[in-house]
Enzyme design. Structure first.
Site, PDB file in Angstrom:
ATOM      1  CG  ASP A   1      43.726  48.537  42.392  1.00 33.64           C
ATOM      2  OD1 ASP A   1      44.660  47.805  41.961  1.00 33.64           O
ATOM      3  OD2 ASP A   1      42.673  48.704  41.767  1.00 33.64           O
TER       4      ASP A   1
ATOM      5  CG  ASP B   1      45.550  45.027  40.361  1.00 37.22           C
ATOM      6  OD1 ASP B   1      45.495  45.586  41.471  1.00 37.22           O
ATOM      7  OD2 ASP B   1      45.075  45.547  39.328  1.00 37.22           O
TER       8      ASP B   1
ATOM      9  CG  ASP C   1      48.807  47.515  42.257  1.00 32.81           C
ATOM     10  OD1 ASP C   1      48.434  48.484  41.575  1.00 32.81           O
ATOM     11  OD2 ASP C   1      48.075  46.536  42.501  1.00 32.81           O
ATOM     12  N   GLY C   2      50.474  49.488  40.260  1.00 26.30           N
ATOM     13  CA  GLY C   2      50.805  49.657  38.849  1.00 26.30           C
ATOM     14  C   GLY C   2      51.942  50.642  38.631  1.00 26.30           C
TER      15      GLY C   2
ATOM     16  CG  ASP D   1      41.054  45.270  41.818  1.00 30.65           C
ATOM     17  OD1 ASP D   1      41.480  45.687  42.915  1.00 30.65           O
ATOM     18  OD2 ASP D   1      41.514  45.623  40.719  1.00 30.65           O
TER      19      ASP D   1
ATOM     20  NE  ARG E   1      52.571  52.671  34.842  1.00 29.48           N
ATOM     21  CZ  ARG E   1      51.385  52.333  35.324  1.00 29.48           C
ATOM     22  NH1 ARG E   1      50.829  51.191  34.937  1.00 29.48           N
ATOM     23  NH2 ARG E   1      50.755  53.104  36.192  1.00 29.48           N
TER      24      ARG E   1
END
Length: 261
Positions: free
Chosen positions: A77, A98, A80-81, A102, A85
């Site tokens: 987790d 996402d 992925d962010g 979660d 970006r």
């Protein structure tokens, strides 16, 4: 321009309205060079779902496999962010994927804990309800106010939520929260005290390492759920505020039509 109209204008300024049928057609006609379903961060999301499903499969009879798979799913987790970006592949689908992953992963573990600790089942059910309602209301309040991400919270809305959604704080709190639930799960399997495992003496000698882990992470879990309560309340107020602004605008438009008639 009236204050209610100004609120609505600001709220809708960053939203490009797309007809649902048009959106479905666009998604169906995607090419491999620009397929949102195949964006790297979304592939990471699918991997998280598979790992979480495997961890649930082992949950009843193999705590080592279960814990390892669950932890890897949660750790992904954090990637992925960054991938979104770095590759310019941020997407609304990815953000929702996402969040849903979660919520479902944590809820599945809490469902197991309700059976492992039936005397605390009501508390676990409350945590599930709070987690889902808080994030659902927050996501919707972000959408109706035109926010590009549910993680973008202005300090004039809530200083607590703005601090919570700082990337470093968010990672620490979410990790600590998950580790608390994992520790509760492991407490049903780990029964050897530290005195026997490591020859430890003193106050914690009779504790297991899983109990130590749970005690250490408990304050983080408490903080996370306080944030959930604040998030639910703030989101509720935002949605009510938008309702009031829209009703005021509707009355103004009705009054203008009355004057023209």
């Amino acid at each position: 321009m009236s204050s209610s109209s100004a609120v609505l204008t600001r709220r809708r300024g960053s939203i490009d309205i797309v007809d649902a049928k048009v959106a479905v057609d666009l998604a169906t006609a995607q090419t491999y060079s620009e397929n949102v379903f195949l964006f790297v961060p979304n592939l990471i999301g699918y991997t998280r779902i598979i790992l979480a499903a495997l961890s649930l499969h082992y949950m009843n009879y193999h705590p080592k496999y279960c814990t390892l798979l669950y932890c890897i799913s949660c750790l992904l987790d954090a990637f992925d962010g960054h991938a979104a970006r770095a590759l310019g592949q941020a997407s609304k689908f990815g953000a929702v994927l996402d969040m849903v992953t979660d919520r479902c992963t944590t809820t599945s573990l809490l469902c197991y804990l309700t059976s492992a600790y039936p005397e605390y089942a009501l508390w676990f059910q409350f945590l599930i309800a709070l987690d889902f309602s808080s994030h659902y209301m927050h996501m919707n309040s972000s959408l109706v106010t035109g926010s590009k991400s549910h993680k973008q919270v202005d300090s004039d809305v809530s200083r607590l939520l703005r601090a919570y959604y700082n990337p470093v704080t968010l990672f620490i709190v979410c990790a600590g929260n998950e580790l608390f639930y994992i520790a509760l799960y492991l407490m049903k399997w780990v029964h050897t005290p530290l005195s026997a495992s490591f020859g430890l003496t003193g106050f914690f000698a009779s504790w297991t390492w899983a109990e130590i882990m749970a005690a250490f992470c408990a304050p983080i879990c408490l903080y996370k759920n306080i944030v959930n309560v604040v998030q639910l309340w703030k989101a509720s107020k935002i949605l009510v505020g938008v309702d009031l602004a829209e009703r005021a605008k509707a009355r103004e438009e009705e009054a203008l039509r009355g004057k023209r008639d």
